[in-house]
Design an enzyme around this catalytic site. Structure first.
Site, PDB file in Angstrom:
ATOM      1  N   ARG A 110       0.817  -1.219   0.000  1.00 38.01           N
ATOM      2  CA  ARG A 110       0.000   0.000   0.000  1.00 38.01           C
ATOM      3  C   ARG A 110       0.851   1.270   0.000  1.00 38.01           C
ATOM      4  NH1 ARG A 110      -5.240  -1.160   3.876  1.00 38.01           N
ATOM      5  NH2 ARG A 110      -6.616  -1.739   2.174  1.00 38.01           N
TER       6      ARG A 110
ATOM      7  N   LYS B 120     -18.577 -16.492   3.381  1.00 34.61           N
ATOM      8  CA  LYS B 120     -20.013 -16.281   3.609  1.00 34.61           C
ATOM      9  C   LYS B 120     -20.776 -15.731   2.418  1.00 34.61           C
ATOM     10  CE  LYS B 120     -19.935 -15.186   8.519  1.00 34.61           C
ATOM     11  NZ  LYS B 120     -19.979 -13.962   9.345  1.00 34.61           N
TER      12      LYS B 120
ATOM     13  N   GLY C  90      -8.053  -9.140   0.360  1.00 32.99           N
ATOM     14  CA  GLY C  90      -6.799  -9.595   0.964  1.00 32.99           C
ATOM     15  C   GLY C  90      -6.340 -10.983   0.547  1.00 32.99           C
TER      16      GLY C  90
ATOM     17  N   GLY D 123     -12.399  -3.765   1.619  1.00 28.64           N
ATOM     18  CA  GLY D 123     -13.787  -3.336   1.744  1.00 28.64           C
ATOM     19  C   GLY D 123     -14.205  -2.376   0.641  1.00 28.64           C
TER      20      GLY D 123
HETATM   21  C1  3PG Z   1      -8.853  -1.581   4.707  1.00 29.78           C
HETATM   22  O1  3PG Z   1      -7.840  -2.146   5.146  1.00 29.78           O
HETATM   23  O2  3PG Z   1      -9.760  -2.193   4.103  1.00 29.78           O
HETATM   24  C2  3PG Z   1      -8.938  -0.092   4.813  1.00 29.78           C
HETATM   25  O3  3PG Z   1      -7.745   0.457   5.231  1.00 29.78           O
HETATM   26  C3  3PG Z   1     -10.086   0.310   5.706  1.00 29.78           C
HETATM   27  O4  3PG Z   1      -9.881  -0.097   7.025  1.00 29.78           O
HETATM   28  P1  3PG Z   1     -11.133  -0.211   8.006  1.00 29.78           P
HETATM   29  O5  3PG Z   1     -11.933  -1.399   7.553  1.00 29.78           O
HETATM   30  O6  3PG Z   1     -10.564  -0.386   9.404  1.00 29.78           O
HETATM   31  O7  3PG Z   1     -11.941   1.044   7.878  1.00 29.78           O
END
Ligand code: 3PG
Length: 402
Positions: free
Chosen positions: A36, A204, A359, A382
Site C-alpha cells: 500500500r 459467507k 486480501g 472493503g
Molecule cells: C482496509 O484495510 O480495508 C482499509 O484500510 C479500511 O480499514 P477499516 O476497515 O478499518 O476502515
C-alpha cells in the site's frame, strides 16, 4: 472528478489522505507488507516533483479513537523514506508528527519546505476521525491549501479525513492511485470486454450477496467457490456434511440461482470438493464429487480437481476477469491448491483485463508468484467490494467535480 494533475501544487501545503493501513508484526514494530505504501509512490513523486509541501495522513488498524502505540504510524517513516529515496533517486526529507492535529502538527507543517514530506500520526487516535466530526475535519483542513485523496482503500468510509475535510478546503482532488483504481474498476464494470467472468469466493454468502446481485447484471459467467458455495450446494439438495453453511441463506441462494438463470448468466458452482475429516492443516482429505457416501463429520475445505479444470477453462476464454475471495481454506497449504490454481489460470490469460481485489485473493496471487501478470491488483479490501456492489464511495463522491 478533479485530479491532482489539474492543480498547481508548487509551494503549497498539500494534505494527502493515503491508506497506509499496512499489516504489522505482532509487536507493531515491523511492516510485513508495504504494497500500500509502494502503490502511492507515483502520486508522492508527482507531488514532490511539483514542489508541494506534502502532508501525509492515514489511519492504521482500529485503535478506537485513542492513542495506542501498537497502531502508531511511526514504523512507516523509515520505510517510506527508503522507498521514496529509491523511487526518486534522491534523498527525501520525511518528518513525523506524533499527533495529526494541534500545535505540534501545525508547527511542523509550517516548517515544511517544498519537496519535503510530513507524515502525521494515526488519524484514528482521535475519535473525531471515524465520527466525521466537523471540528476535527476543520482542524485537519487548517493544515493545508489543497486536499488530495489517494486512499482508495478507505474511500468507502465517510470519515473526517476522507469526507468531512472536503467541506473545509477549496479543492479536493483524486491522487494517481485513486484514479487508477477507479479507472480499472469502472471500466471492468461499465464497459467490460466480453466474455466477462467474475470469480467469487470467501466464507459467507451474506458477505458477497450484494456483489453477486450487482454482477449478475454485468457478467457472462459467475464462478463461485470458497465456503459460500456450500450454502448453494445445500440449496440444490447436495450433501455437504459439516461444511460451512448459512442455513438462513438457503432460500436466498435458491433465488440467486433462479435470478442467474433468468438473466442468462452461467452461474457455476464447484462440481467436486476436497473434503477433510477436521478443520486443521493436517486433516485427512479426499475428493467428493456429489456421488456416493459423504463420510460422517467431514467438511469441504477446497474446490476439487474437476472444478479447477472447469474454472480454468472459463478463465482462459474470458476477456475481462474480476476475482474476489479465496476458493478454499487458503491459509492451510493442503487446501490452498484451488486458490493457487485459479490465481495461475487468471495470470495465464494474457489477453484479458484481470482485476484482483480482497486480501486473500491478492496474497494468493502474490504467493503463486504471478502478481506481475495481473492487470490490476486493488489496494482496497472493503472499498473494492463496495465498488463491486455498485455502491457509491463517500470518499470519491466528496471530491471536487472537474
Ligand atoms: C482496509 O484495510 O480495508 C482499509 O484500510 C479500511 O480499514 P477499516 O476497515 O478499518 O476502515
Amino acid at each position: 472528478k478533479l485530479s491532482i494533475r489539474d492543480l498547481d501544487l508548487a509551494h503549497k501545503h498539500v494534505f494527502m489522505r493515503v491508506d497506509f493501513n499496512v499489516p504489522l508484526s505482532e509487536d507493531g514494530s515491523e511492516i510485513t507488507d508495504d504494497t500500500r505504501i509502494r502503490e502511492t509512490l507515483p502520486t508522492l513523486e508527482y507531488a514532490l516533483r511539483h514542489k508541494a509541501k506534502l502532508i501525509l495522513a492515514s489511519h492504521l488498524g482500529r485503535p478506537k479513537g485513542k492513542p495506542n502505540s501498537k497502531y502508531s504510524l511511526r514504523p512507516v517513516v523509515d520505510r517510506l523514506r527508503n522507498l521514496l529515496d529509491h523511487h526518486l533517486g534522491e534523498q527525501v526529507n520525511v518528518a513525523f508528527s506524533p499527533d495529526c492535529v494541534g500545535e505540534l502538527a501545525t508547527e511542523l507543517s509550517r516548517q515544511l519546505e517544498s519537496g519535503q514530506v510530513l507524515l502525521l500520526e494515526n488519524l484514528r487516535f482521535h475519535a473525531g476521525e471515524e465520527a466525521n466530526d466537523p471540528k476535527f475535519a476543520k482542524q485537519l483542513a487548517s493544515l493545508c491549501e489543497i486536499y488530495v485523496n489517494d486512499a482508495f482503500g478507505s474511500a468507502h468510509r465517510a470519515h473526517a479525513s476522507t469526507e468531512g475535510i472536503t467541506h473545509h478546503v477549496k479543492v479536493a482532488a483524486a491522487g494517481l492511485l485513486m484514479e487508477k483504481e477507479l479507472t480499472y474498476m469502472s471500466k471492468a464494470l461499465e464497459e467490460p470486454a466480453k466474455p466477462f467472468v467474475a470469480i467469487l469466493g470467501g466464507a459467507k454468502v451474506s458477505d458477497k450477496i450484494q456483489v453477486i446481485d450487482n454482477l449478475l447484471n454485468k457478467v457472462d459467467a459467475l464462478l463461485i467457490g470458497g465456503g459460500m458455495a456450500y450454502t448453494f450446494h445445500k440449496a440444490l439438495g447436495r450433501e455437504i456434511g459439516e461444511s460451512l453453511l448459512e442455513a438462513d441463506k438457503i432460500e436466498l441462494a435458491k433465488e440467486t440461482l433462479a435470478k442467474a438463470e433468468a438473466k442468462g448468466v452461467r452461474l457455476l458452482l464447484p462440481v467436486d470438493n476436497v473434503i477433510a475429516d477436521k478443520f486443521a492443516p493436517d486433516a485427512k482429505s479426499q475428493v467428493y464429487d456429489g456421488s456416493g457416501e459423504y463420510p460422517a463429520g467431514w467438511m469441504g475445505l477446497d474446490i476439487g480437481p474437476k472444478t479447477i479444470e472447469l474454472f480454468t477453462k472459463e478463465v482462459a476464454d474470458a476477456s475481462t476477469i474480476v476475482w474476489n475471495g479465496p476458493m478454499g481454506v487458503f491459509e492451510f497449504p493442503a487446501f490452498a491448491v484451488g486458490t493457487t490454481k485459479v490465481a495461475k489460470a487468471v495470470a495465464a490469460n494474457e489477453d484479458c483485463i484481470s482485476i484482483v481485489g480482497g486480501g486473500d485473493s491478492v496474497s494468493a496471487v502474490k504467493k503463486a508468484g504471478v502478481a506481475e501478470q495481473i492487470t490490476h491488483i486493488s489496494t482496497g479490501g472493503g472499498a473494492s467490494l463496495e465498488f463491486l456492489e455498485g455502491k457509491k464511495l463517500p470518499g470519491v463522491e466528496a471530491l471536487t467535480e472537474k
